[in-house]
Scaffold this motif. Structure first.
Motif, PDB file in Angstrom:
ATOM      1  N   PHE A   1      -3.056   7.727  -6.189  1.00  0.00           N
ATOM      2  CA  PHE A   1      -2.307   8.336  -5.084  1.00  0.00           C
ATOM      3  C   PHE A   1      -1.973   9.801  -5.392  1.00  0.00           C
ATOM      4  N   ALA A   2      -1.615  10.070  -6.644  1.00  0.00           N
ATOM      5  CA  ALA A   2      -1.260  11.442  -7.016  1.00  0.00           C
ATOM      6  C   ALA A   2      -2.440  12.383  -6.782  1.00  0.00           C
ATOM      7  N   VAL A   3      -3.635  11.957  -7.224  1.00  0.00           N
ATOM      8  CA  VAL A   3      -4.825  12.796  -7.062  1.00  0.00           C
ATOM      9  C   VAL A   3      -5.196  12.913  -5.584  1.00  0.00           C
ATOM     10  N   ASN A   4      -5.174  11.765  -4.893  1.00  0.00           N
ATOM     11  CA  ASN A   4      -5.557  11.754  -3.475  1.00  0.00           C
ATOM     12  C   ASN A   4      -4.618  12.621  -2.632  1.00  0.00           C
ATOM     13  N   THR A   5      -3.318  12.484  -2.891  1.00  0.00           N
ATOM     14  CA  THR A   5      -2.346  13.260  -2.115  1.00  0.00           C
ATOM     15  C   THR A   5      -2.500  14.746  -2.382  1.00  0.00           C
ATOM     16  N   TYR A   6      -2.740  15.104  -3.637  1.00  0.00           N
ATOM     17  CA  TYR A   6      -2.894  16.522  -3.982  1.00  0.00           C
ATOM     18  C   TYR A   6      -4.115  17.121  -3.287  1.00  0.00           C
ATOM     19  N   LEU A   7      -5.196  16.340  -3.230  1.00  0.00           N
ATOM     20  CA  LEU A   7      -6.443  16.876  -2.662  1.00  0.00           C
ATOM     21  C   LEU A   7      -6.473  16.806  -1.134  1.00  0.00           C
ATOM     22  N   THR A   8      -5.891  15.758  -0.547  1.00  0.00           N
ATOM     23  CA  THR A   8      -6.091  15.526   0.884  1.00  0.00           C
ATOM     24  C   THR A   8      -4.806  15.513   1.708  1.00  0.00           C
ATOM     25  N   ASN A   9      -3.664  15.690   1.090  1.00  0.00           N
ATOM     26  CA  ASN A   9      -2.361  15.568   1.748  1.00  0.00           C
ATOM     27  C   ASN A   9      -1.970  14.116   1.985  1.00  0.00           C
ATOM     28  N   GLY A  10      -2.907  13.194   1.953  1.00  0.00           N
ATOM     29  CA  GLY A  10      -2.611  11.770   1.932  1.00  0.00           C
ATOM     30  C   GLY A  10      -2.005  11.195   3.196  1.00  0.00           C
ATOM     31  N   THR A  11      -1.894   9.886   3.229  1.00  0.00           N
ATOM     32  CA  THR A  11      -1.262   9.143   4.327  1.00  0.00           C
ATOM     33  C   THR A  11      -0.271   8.184   3.683  1.00  0.00           C
ATOM     34  N   PRO A  12       0.987   8.584   3.578  1.00  0.00           N
ATOM     35  CA  PRO A  12       1.956   7.705   2.911  1.00  0.00           C
ATOM     36  C   PRO A  12       1.960   6.314   3.532  1.00  0.00           C
ATOM     37  N   ASN A  13       1.915   5.316   2.698  1.00  0.00           N
ATOM     38  CA  ASN A  13       1.975   3.967   3.243  1.00  0.00           C
ATOM     39  C   ASN A  13       2.844   3.100   2.348  1.00  0.00           C
ATOM     40  N   LEU A  14       3.405   2.083   2.962  1.00  0.00           N
ATOM     41  CA  LEU A  14       4.355   1.211   2.271  1.00  0.00           C
ATOM     42  C   LEU A  14       4.248  -0.183   2.872  1.00  0.00           C
ATOM     43  N   ARG A  15       4.269  -1.202   2.027  1.00  0.00           N
ATOM     44  CA  ARG A  15       4.195  -2.582   2.534  1.00  0.00           C
ATOM     45  C   ARG A  15       5.344  -3.380   1.964  1.00  0.00           C
ATOM     46  N   PHE A  16       6.018  -4.099   2.849  1.00  0.00           N
ATOM     47  CA  PHE A  16       7.072  -5.042   2.457  1.00  0.00           C
ATOM     48  C   PHE A  16       6.565  -6.450   2.704  1.00  0.00           C
ATOM     49  N   GLU A  17       6.892  -7.354   1.808  1.00  0.00           N
ATOM     50  CA  GLU A  17       6.535  -8.755   2.010  1.00  0.00           C
ATOM     51  C   GLU A  17       7.744  -9.638   1.732  1.00  0.00           C
ATOM     52  N   THR A  18       7.981 -10.589   2.668  1.00  0.00           N
ATOM     53  CA  THR A  18       8.956 -11.649   2.407  1.00  0.00           C
ATOM     54  C   THR A  18       8.219 -12.962   2.562  1.00  0.00           C
ATOM     55  N   SER A  19       8.949 -14.037   2.500  1.00  0.00           N
ATOM     56  CA  SER A  19       8.311 -15.349   2.647  1.00  0.00           C
ATOM     57  C   SER A  19       7.781 -15.556   4.061  1.00  0.00           C
ATOM     58  N   SER A  20       8.303 -14.793   5.014  1.00  0.00           N
ATOM     59  CA  SER A  20       7.906 -15.042   6.397  1.00  0.00           C
ATOM     60  C   SER A  20       7.111 -13.913   7.034  1.00  0.00           C
ATOM     61  N   LEU A  21       7.178 -12.718   6.480  1.00  0.00           N
ATOM     62  CA  LEU A  21       6.490 -11.633   7.163  1.00  0.00           C
ATOM     63  C   LEU A  21       5.932 -10.613   6.176  1.00  0.00           C
ATOM     64  N   THR A  22       5.011  -9.812   6.715  1.00  0.00           N
ATOM     65  CA  THR A  22       4.520  -8.623   6.017  1.00  0.00           C
ATOM     66  C   THR A  22       4.708  -7.451   6.957  1.00  0.00           C
ATOM     67  N   ALA A  23       5.352  -6.397   6.472  1.00  0.00           N
ATOM     68  CA  ALA A  23       5.579  -5.199   7.300  1.00  0.00           C
ATOM     69  C   ALA A  23       4.884  -4.016   6.637  1.00  0.00           C
ATOM     70  N   ASN A  24       3.916  -3.445   7.320  1.00  0.00           N
ATOM     71  CA  ASN A  24       3.188  -2.279   6.829  1.00  0.00           C
ATOM     72  C   ASN A  24       3.650  -1.036   7.572  1.00  0.00           C
ATOM     73  N   TYR A  25       4.017  -0.009   6.804  1.00  0.00           N
ATOM     74  CA  TYR A  25       4.414   1.274   7.386  1.00  0.00           C
ATOM     75  C   TYR A  25       3.446   2.339   6.896  1.00  0.00           C
ATOM     76  N   HIS A  26       3.022   3.198   7.792  1.00  0.00           N
ATOM     77  CA  HIS A  26       2.306   4.377   7.315  1.00  0.00           C
ATOM     78  C   HIS A  26       2.528   5.551   8.252  1.00  0.00           C
ATOM     79  N   ALA A  27       2.381   6.729   7.682  1.00  0.00           N
ATOM     80  CA  ALA A  27       2.646   7.974   8.411  1.00  0.00           C
ATOM     81  C   ALA A  27       1.371   8.794   8.473  1.00  0.00           C
TER      82      ALA A  27
END
Lengths: 262, 616
Positions: free
Chosen positions: A99-125
């Motif tokens: 991620f460090a290399v990718n973000t430095y070269l391309t500005n990147g697409t921040p993404n984050l995933r949460f998981e519980t027993s019932s759901l998965t929530a994916n966030y990205h910008a």
């Protein structure tokens, strides 16, 4: 054969060399105008680091409304307190280096995933210049009979929240309003009589006396834009159908002066 | 057009002394010069510096009314012009073909790593360039002295003479300079020279081209990003290191060809490196003497000692000395600003990982083992030098990490030997070629993560920078309106450091503002009235310009962040707000307050900075 063994040893040394690098504390920071956006353990946040002002998109605040009109956050307080969720942040050093290399070269697409027993929530910008769209996708194992989902942006108690009609929905100090008026040449009309207020024109502005930025939040035509002053949330609510996957998004623009977009 | 002129002026820093020195060297020094450019440069550099010294301490002592700057400019220009016919006539003697391929390789290696370094970064990160340019501006304005502290109060400590600044002044005399373009360009040239000198010294030590190209690649891909800054920052210590390494490379070659450098040459070279950085110069002279004396007594040493045991013994002593340094009671030396530049061993380990990942730790022992197996005489000498220099770098004394500017060249020889030893053992060319590719990719990843973590705190809008375009605009306003007035600019240390060289307006100490000024600035935030603030600002004393006609007070986002910092930080020379910051609404309250007061006159404002005249 000896040559191949030495080659493999060489490869291992190079891999180990890379493994030992030092990388930024947050490896997915992307610029959005005068601010940055990055994933943290509690959500994706817009921020200016040295100002210590963070504006968070988070499953701790995002919510669903069921068929009975009950509202609940994607991840409950109980689940938070009992650590009954996982994220994909800082899962592995190799991933962080990537991620460090990718973000430095391309500005990147921040993404984050949460998981519980019932759901998965994916966030990205997805960012372009001073605009970003924060999207979230919530997946359940079984169909859910939700009526509405809410995408939220948390703000601070001392923020000045206003719209282009110069209605002011939140502020902390009247001195702040004075300098706001003087700086931007606006005449604020206080609209803080209720805790939950629907915002006209599907657009709202957030700034702070300690900030060198103005956040413009825009809702699409399917969303109702609301300020929830009790929870200090900007809410974008939309109607959904029964299903296992639900998506929402928030469109953000960062400017220095609200008159740039008035 | 200004851009191209400023690029040319950066090249003139190296060209002018070289052109001036070449005819003199050809006439005076006999014998083959293996790397003649360095001798020409040093000789020509001395001619330029001596010109300045004679003008200031000779001519102006006798005739004080004589103006330094026009005479200096005229003489340097005349010397350069006079040297041109000789240089043109004898251009075939330049022996450019010998160094053509390594020079080309160095330039090619510079380009991608420079591109990575300056990505999203419009201006050089060389923070020190601002104080050095301040000194150059003073010289160009007619204020010259051998001692830097006599030219500008930005220099509280004379760690070097004004030699390098005089050379820079000689390159900037012809046209107005875009300072930021000049320094970005000279940084590129310096980077290429670091890479080239790494190749050359490795070549002279090992006499192996492939191995030397490995050292070249290492020089490009490794940035020692703490205190030493060898490859990417053009500052006196790194400039001195490059000159020293080229002199050492020439010495190794002379020894192999049974030549002894002349006492005159040694004397001039030693004086050159010393004057350009006293501490690194002493270290470089020590290295040079070590190699020179070893070459004279090598047979006697070989008769008395087993070479490898001698290396091991010196290495062991060096490690012990380094380890014991932590127990030396030097609290008085390690206090204050010095404490900030005395990293612990775990911090030094992190610094190493930032520049190398685990590459140095894994390959260095392999390099040592390879040298011990080869039993090469010169390699053993280099290993001894490396042990001594690393021991110094690892000591628990302040600022010793500066010596990595010299140590890194020898460390890279050891690393190159280790890498070469491994690759050569593979024997199959496809595996060897794949290894070279893998090495380059590894260095690219290490370089990127190094750059990303180094720049992390310098985020500004959509890039990284110490300086903002709005601060540059403010500096241009100041230069246009106050350059010819006796003005004193007062603001936070970092903003002073930036605005002084860009605007040529004097400040009290730049980033090295004295304690009384810091105290007065600190008291501004509790001042009860604009009159009290104005009195505090009128009380700021500059030793070099004690009676300014105009006092200017600048406030900016950066200024306010400094004011909000802890008092002990504000009194520290090592604490600064390194990144630009725009005004907040809260900041603008103060701006409006000052604007509406009778003690201040707003003369300039943009979203980042506002400048006021303090009314008399």
């Amino acid at each position: 054969m000896k040559g191949v063994i030495i080659f493999l040893l060489f490869c291992a040394i190079m891999a180990a060399s890379v493994y030992g690098v030092v990388f930024p504390s947050n490896t997915q920071v992307t610029a959005v105008g005068a601010m940055q956006i990055a994933p943290f353990s509690d959500g994706i946040s817009l921020f200016q680091d040295y100002r210590r002002l963070y504006y968070r998109f988070s499953p701790f605040n995002d919510y669903v409304i069921d068929s009975l009109g009950n509202r609940s956050t994607l991840i409950s307080i109980q689940e938070i307190q009992n650590n009954q969720f996982t994220t994909n942040i800082h899962r592995s050093r190799v991933e962080d280096i990537f991620f460090a290399v990718n973000t430095y070269l391309t500005n990147g697409t921040p993404n984050l995933r949460f998981e519980t027993s019932s759901l998965t929530a994916n966030y990205h910008a997805v960012t372009n210049g001073n605009k970003t769209t924060v999207q979230h996708r919530i997946s359940y194992d079984t169909p859910q009979n939700f009526q509405k989902i809410g995408t939220t942006l948390a703000y601070h108690g001392d923020d000045i929240v206003f719209d282009r009609m110069q209605n002011v929905y939140n502020y902390w100090d009247t001195n702040d309003l004075e300098i706001f008026e003087k700086t931007y040449g606006l005449k604020p009309d206080l609209k803080n009589e209720r805790l939950q207020i629907d915002i006209p024109n599907n657009e709202i502005f957030i700034t702070n006396p300690r900030a060198a930025f103005v956040i413009v939040v825009r809702a699409n035509d399917n969303q109702t834009l609301r300020i929830n002053r009790d929870a200090k949330l900007i809410e974008l609510e939309e109607t959904v159908q029964t299903g296992t996957e639900f998506t929402g998004e928030v469109m953000i623009e960062i400017v220095q002066d609200p008159r740039e977009v008035f | 057009m200004d851009f191209y002129i400023s690029v040319l002026q950066a090249f003139l820093f190296y060209l002018v002394p070289t052109l001036i020195g070449r005819p003199i060297v050809q006439r005076i020094l006999r014998g083959t010069l293996f790397y003649p450019f360095i001798t020409y440069f040093i000789t020509g550099g001395f001619v330029v510096f001596l010109t300045a010294l004679i003008l200031e301490y000779g001519v102006r002592t006798l005739v004080p009314s004589v103006s330094f700057a026009p005479l200096f400019s005229g003489i340097v220009a005349a010397l350069t012009l006079v040297s041109l016919p000789f240089n043109f006539i004898h251009r075939d003697d330049l022996q450019l073909k010998k160094l053509g391929v390594p020079v080309l390789a160095s330039v090619l290696a510079t380009i991608p790593f420079s591109a990575l370094w300056i990505k999203n970064s419009p201006y050089s990160f060389n923070w020190d360039m601002l104080e050095h340019q301040t000194l150059v501006n003073n010289i160009l304005g007619g204020r010259f002295s051998f001692m830097t502290s006599q030219v500008s109060d930005t220099f509280g400590f004379d760690g070097y003479s004004s030699f390098i600044h005089t050379l820079m002044a000689s390159s900037q005399i012809y046209f107005p300079t875009d300072m930021l373009v000049y320094w970005q360009t000279i940084g590129f040239i310096h980077f290429a020279l670091v890479i080239l000198s790494s190749y050359l010294i490795t070549k002279e030590v090992t006499e192996n081209k492939a191995l030397s190209y490995i050292a070249l690649i290492l020089a490009a891909g490794v940035f020692d990003s703490y205190i030493s800054f060898t490859s990417l920052f053009f500052i006196p210590q790194t400039f001195t290191a490059v000159v020293s390494i080229l002199l050492l490379a020439q010495l190794f070659k002379q020894i192999k060809n049974n030549q002894i450098p002349s006492a005159l040459f040694i004397g001039i070279s030693a004086l050159f490196v010393l004057l350009n950085h006293y501490i690194i110069g002493v270290g470089a002279i020590g290295l040079y003497l070590m190699v020179y004396l070893y070459s004279k007594f090598r047979e006697a040493i070989a008769q008395r000692f087993n070479r490898m045991w001698l290396v091991a013994g010196i290495g062991t002593m060096a490690i012990i000395a380094s380890a014991l340094s932590g127990y030396v009671p030097l609290d008085s030396l390690n206090s204050g600003e010095a404490a900030a530049f005395t990293p612990t061993w775990s911090e030094k380990l992190r610094i190493m990982r930032q520049a190398y990942g685990w590459l140095l730790a894994l390959i260095f022992p392999i390099g040592i083992a390879t040298i011990l197996r080869w039993r090469g005489e010169v390699e053993a000498l280099v290993l001894t030098i490396t042990f001594i220099l690393l021991a110094v770098v690892l000591m628990q004394f302040p600022y010793v990490m500066k010596f990595y500017v010299l140590a890194r060249f020898f460390v890279h020889i050891i690393l190159a030997i280790g890498i070469y030893g491994l690759i050569r053992s593979m024997r199959v060319s496809i595996l060897q070629n794949a290894s070279y590719v893998l090495l380059i990719l590894t260095l690219i990843v290490i370089f990127i993560t190094n750059a990303a973590s180094w720049k992390e705190i310098l985020r500004y809008r959509d890039g990284y920078s110490n300086i903002s375009p709005n601060e540059i605009s403010a500096a241009q306003f100041l230069e246009s309106n106050y350059k010819n007035k006796n003005a004193l600019l007062i603001t936070d240390p970092a903003t002073q450091h930036i605005l002084e060289p860009l605007s040529m307006i004097n400040t009290q100490g730049g980033a090295y503002m004295k304690a009384p000024t810091r105290t007065q600035l600190h008291e501004l935030i509790t001042a009860s009235s604009s009159a009290t603030m104005a009195n505090l600002l009128r009380g700021v004393q500059d030793n070099l310009e004690p009676e300014p006609d105009v006092r200017l007070f600048a406030v900016s986002g950066r200024y306010f962040l400094w004011q909000y910092s802890a008092p002990e930080d504000k009194m520290s020379l090592s604490f600064n707000i390194w990144y630009p910051s725009d005004f907040t609404l809260e900041n603008l309250k103060t701006v409006h307050f000052l604007r509406d007061s009778e003690n201040f006159l707003l003369v300039y404002q943009n979203p980042t900075i506002a400048i006021f005249e303090v009314k008399k």
